[in-house]
Design an enzyme around this catalytic site. Structure first.
Site, mmCIF file in Angstrom:
data_model
loop_
_atom_site.group_PDB
_atom_site.id
_atom_site.type_symbol
_atom_site.label_atom_id
_atom_site.label_comp_id
_atom_site.label_asym_id
_atom_site.label_seq_id
_atom_site.Cartn_x
_atom_site.Cartn_y
_atom_site.Cartn_z
ATOM 1 N N GLU A 67 76.806 -100.666 17.737
ATOM 2 C CA GLU A 67 77.420 -99.964 16.582
ATOM 3 C C GLU A 67 76.502 -98.623 16.226
ATOM 4 O O GLU A 67 75.371 -98.640 16.897
ATOM 5 C CB GLU A 67 78.154 -100.435 15.380
ATOM 6 C CG GLU A 67 76.946 -101.171 14.783
ATOM 7 C CD GLU A 67 77.615 -101.916 13.551
ATOM 8 O OE1 GLU A 67 78.750 -101.374 12.670
ATOM 9 O OE2 GLU A 67 76.857 -102.735 12.836
ATOM 10 N N LYS A 112 77.181 -106.683 4.934
ATOM 11 C CA LYS A 112 77.101 -105.094 4.408
ATOM 12 C C LYS A 112 75.810 -105.348 3.525
ATOM 13 O O LYS A 112 76.104 -105.195 2.368
ATOM 14 C CB LYS A 112 78.320 -104.463 3.971
ATOM 15 C CG LYS A 112 78.381 -103.208 4.170
ATOM 16 C CD LYS A 112 79.631 -102.857 3.962
ATOM 17 C CE LYS A 112 79.879 -101.109 3.813
ATOM 18 N NZ LYS A 112 79.129 -100.129 4.595
ATOM 19 N N ARG A 170 84.985 -109.316 3.022
ATOM 20 C CA ARG A 170 84.148 -109.057 3.566
ATOM 21 C C ARG A 170 82.579 -109.175 2.423
ATOM 22 O O ARG A 170 81.529 -109.673 2.647
ATOM 23 C CB ARG A 170 84.081 -107.876 4.155
ATOM 24 C CG ARG A 170 82.814 -107.393 5.234
ATOM 25 C CD ARG A 170 82.945 -106.271 6.003
ATOM 26 N NE ARG A 170 82.884 -105.157 5.270
ATOM 27 C CZ ARG A 170 83.512 -103.903 5.755
ATOM 28 N NH1 ARG A 170 83.753 -103.678 7.079
ATOM 29 N NH2 ARG A 170 83.520 -102.800 4.819
HETATM 30 N N1 PLP Z 1 79.561 -100.445 10.548
HETATM 31 C C1 PLP Z 1 78.617 -100.237 9.764
HETATM 32 C C2 PLP Z 1 77.262 -100.594 9.914
HETATM 33 C C3 PLP Z 1 78.943 -99.721 8.413
HETATM 34 O O1 PLP Z 1 78.083 -99.575 7.283
HETATM 35 C C4 PLP Z 1 80.385 -99.361 8.320
HETATM 36 C C5 PLP Z 1 80.854 -98.884 6.846
HETATM 37 O O2 PLP Z 1 81.361 -99.559 6.124
HETATM 38 C C6 PLP Z 1 81.400 -99.655 9.202
HETATM 39 C C7 PLP Z 1 80.699 -100.465 10.445
HETATM 40 C C8 PLP Z 1 82.640 -99.425 9.245
HETATM 41 O O3 PLP Z 1 83.492 -100.333 8.569
HETATM 42 P P1 PLP Z 1 84.673 -100.216 7.717
HETATM 43 O O4 PLP Z 1 85.546 -99.675 8.561
HETATM 44 O O5 PLP Z 1 84.962 -101.259 7.145
HETATM 45 O O6 PLP Z 1 84.308 -98.993 6.492
HETATM 46 C C1 COI Z 2 81.488 -96.746 4.766
HETATM 47 O O1 COI Z 2 81.873 -96.256 5.784
HETATM 48 O O2 COI Z 2 81.777 -96.941 3.618
HETATM 49 C C2 COI Z 2 79.903 -97.045 4.737
HETATM 50 O O3 COI Z 2 79.501 -97.836 4.071
HETATM 51 C C3 COI Z 2 79.304 -96.270 5.840
HETATM 52 C C4 COI Z 2 77.819 -95.475 5.092
HETATM 53 C C5 COI Z 2 78.221 -94.615 4.182
HETATM 54 C C6 COI Z 2 76.805 -96.669 4.759
#
Ligand code: PLP
Ligand code: COI
Length: 345
Positions: free
Chosen positions: A223, A187, A85
């Site tokens: 989301e 991200k 990612r």
């Molecule tokens: N959506 C957003 C906008 C986020 O910042 C995050 C955090 O990383 C997620 C979803 C969840 O992603 P992950 O499960 O890969 O941490």
């Molecule tokens: C995460 O879940 O790792 C995120 O980046 C979410 C938030 C702290 C920005």
């Protein structure tokens, strides 16, 4: 089994905040290539006043966690997916990819150097890992930098939402998170800059987070500012929004797999009209930081949708998914092949 001690930190009362640890990984990109990188102790970064990241926000990041398992190993969860990612984020932002295998190796080395900060098994805390990259050389005209820095720091953290497994309240904001053909799927730091005013505004009004709708039609669930969303229907189907403008959460992808393969439930990744939300019996937000946090209520401009699971405890499926996911991460539930990367035996 490792014999390492852990730092003397009040793990049970740890929030989700920055605590400096001993080492961070740094690699610089110059003249078209990455250097070999190093683990250093200085947490400060000195850069030019006109660095591209400061002027034009050329930066992206990742978030992952290291855990101490029931048999005292230190592990992390699906780091290959974070590497992939991050590569996608860098490509979109015109930054050079830090090679995915080197990304995983650097995560492992950074955690190893900070191993005493990995909280004990059962404490509920973990070591958050934050890889990130930014354009560092001065840029005046709007164009990408040509020199970049990739870094990884770690910080011990507790729950993202103070209430832990107590249900939270989301509100439908008047703001958008991501444009239809924009950067919502990566991200990028800029997505989070855009979410700062909406989150402060939500908190000011007593809500925990925003449930963003699609910005084109404002009719479909997307989301929250930092987590994906799952719903459970009356007949126990686990549903998650499909959209090209949300971040493909690794936690959500894992939960959907667990729902299907461990709980034998039907799962659907599809568009979710906001009008359907009132018909679900459970809702939760999921992410590395959020883990799986139950949502008790959604408020749309004064109109309340209270899920049947209520404001006191998670719904039944949410609870089961939480136990399975954290069990996989902490070594009490058998993980699917390739999900757990052992950092220290
Ligand atoms: N959506 C957003 C906008 C986020 O910042 C995050 C955090 O990383 C997620 C979803 C969840 O992603 P992950 O499960 O890969 O941490
Ligand atoms: C995460 O879940 O790792 C995120 O980046 C979410 C938030 C702290 C920005």
């Amino acid at each position: 089994m490792n014999t390492q001690t852990v730092k003397n930190i009040d793990w049970a009362n740890l929030g989700f905040g920055y605590i400096k640890t001993d080492y961070r990984f740094v690699s610089n990109f110059k003249d078209g290539k990455w250097d070999e990188g190093a683990l250093i102790t200085d947490e400060n970064i000195v850069m030019n006043e006109c660095a591209c990241v400061l002027q034009y926000a050329q930066t992206c990041f990742e978030g992952m966690k290291a855990y101490r398992t029931v048999d005292n190993k230190v592990v992390c969860f699906r780091p290959d997916l974070n590497a992939k990612r991050m590569a996608d984020s860098c490509s979109y932002l015109e930054m050079p990819v830090f090679p995915e295998d080197r990304f995983v190796d650097a995560v492992v080395e950074t955690v190893k150097k900070n191993i005493d900060y990995v909280p004990p098994y059962g404490s509920g805390a973990s070591l958050y890992i934050r890889p990130y990259m930014f354009g560092i050389n001065p840029v005046m005209g709007v164009k990408p930098a040509s020199e970049f820095q990739f870094r990884i720091f770690t910080s011990p953290v507790g729950p993202y939402f103070k209430k832990g497994l107590k249900p939270i309240t989301l509100r439908i904001p008047d703001f958008d998170r991501a444009a239809p053909h924009g950067s919502g799927h990566i991200k990028a730091g800029l997505n989070y800059a855009m979410s700062l005013h909406p989150i402060v505004d939500a908190h000011r009004q007593g809500f925990n987070e925003n449930m963003y709708l699609d910005s084109a039609t404002r009719t479909k669930v997307e989301e929250t500012g930092g987590a994906n969303i799952i719903f459970v229907t009356g007949d126990n189907t686990v549903v998650t929004p499909k959209s090209s403008t949300i971040l493909p959460s690794i936690t959500r992808r894992s939960l959907m797999y667990v729902a299907e393969h461990y709980l034998g439930l039907k799962t659907e990744e599809r568009e979710v009209p906001f009008a359907e939300v009132k018909d679900f019996k459970e809702c939760a937000v999921c992410g590395t930081a959020a883990v799986l946090s139950p949502v008790g209520k959604v408020v749309d401009h004064g109109k309340e949708i209270l899920f049947p699971s209520g404001m006191e405890k998670p719904g039944e499926i949410t609870q089961k998914l939480y136990e399975l996911l954290t069990g996989i991460q902490l070594g009490t539930v058998k993980a699917p092949d390739g999900w757990i990367k052992v950092i220290q035996e």
